[in-house]
Design an enzyme around this catalytic site. Sequence first.
Site: not given
Length: 319
Positions: A245, A274, A292
């Site tokens: 993460r 992000e 990602h």
Amino acid sequence: MKILANDGLDQSGIDALTIKGFEVITEKIPQQLIADFINKHHIKTLLVRSATEVRKELIDACPSLEIIGRGGVGLDNIDVDYARSKNIHVINTPGASSASVAELVFAHLFSGARFLQDSNRKMPVIGDTQFNQLKKSYAEGIELRGKTIGIIGMGRIGQEVARIALGLGMRVIAADNNIGRASIKVKFYNNQFINVDIETEPLEDVLQHADFITLHVPAQKEEHMIGAEEIQKMKNGVAIINCSRGGVVEEHALVEALNSGKVAFACLDVFNNEPHPSKEILTHPKISLSPHTGASTVEAQDRIGISLAEQICSILQVS
């Protein structure tokens, strides 16, 4: 029985649900319009990935919701406790993408160990005129075999990483506050296998002894897990991989450590801001990058779709 898969759903999941009588809507609805769409179409199941947020306000605005599902491991974009307090089922697919994420870790590791993230940028630009100079600058690559990988977080993904690392001949050490021992089954092509037990250690020990450190932990609610203080405890020339993460690694401290040489290279699939990573991170020659895509394999998406379909049918008792 209508299902809104707002961030998409693999065809395997659509087919499995359709055959049971569900109507699966894969139209992408803007975040601010989701509540109106759900209420207008009397939707009982909302499926998301990372892009759509399911917060308290949306839950309150959609009394018809019975199931909220996420195709993936983490649930940090869903107010899980609040949803469950409203008797809404919250489901995810924690095991479906473990192998895909673990393989991406090693794709990045091989890239960093042999300077591929930099050579892939420079070869198209100056490879025809400065071939020998580039060859010389990338001459000090390293092998993974015999090196020590430190895994922070020994859940499903961490154990998959350990399995691949052991198969490559690496030493595996790990830290996890919730798991004391993990038994890793390493399979070979001819159906033979070995079992390796890994005892977890304090985080500080892993930081001190690992050549490569890979993180597989949930999103951090407050502080970063790896910042300047933790990096200082690591070996000189360590590599850091984050496919978990954004925010787990403090990016400014990482860049400083890369620039000083304390960290040899980094591998990032997730980012602090992000979907707008910093230019400093995106252009750094010592960082191997991906947007990602840890779970973005054909096989993982197929497993995610099937898993969500099975859970929905079970909850709604559809046979």
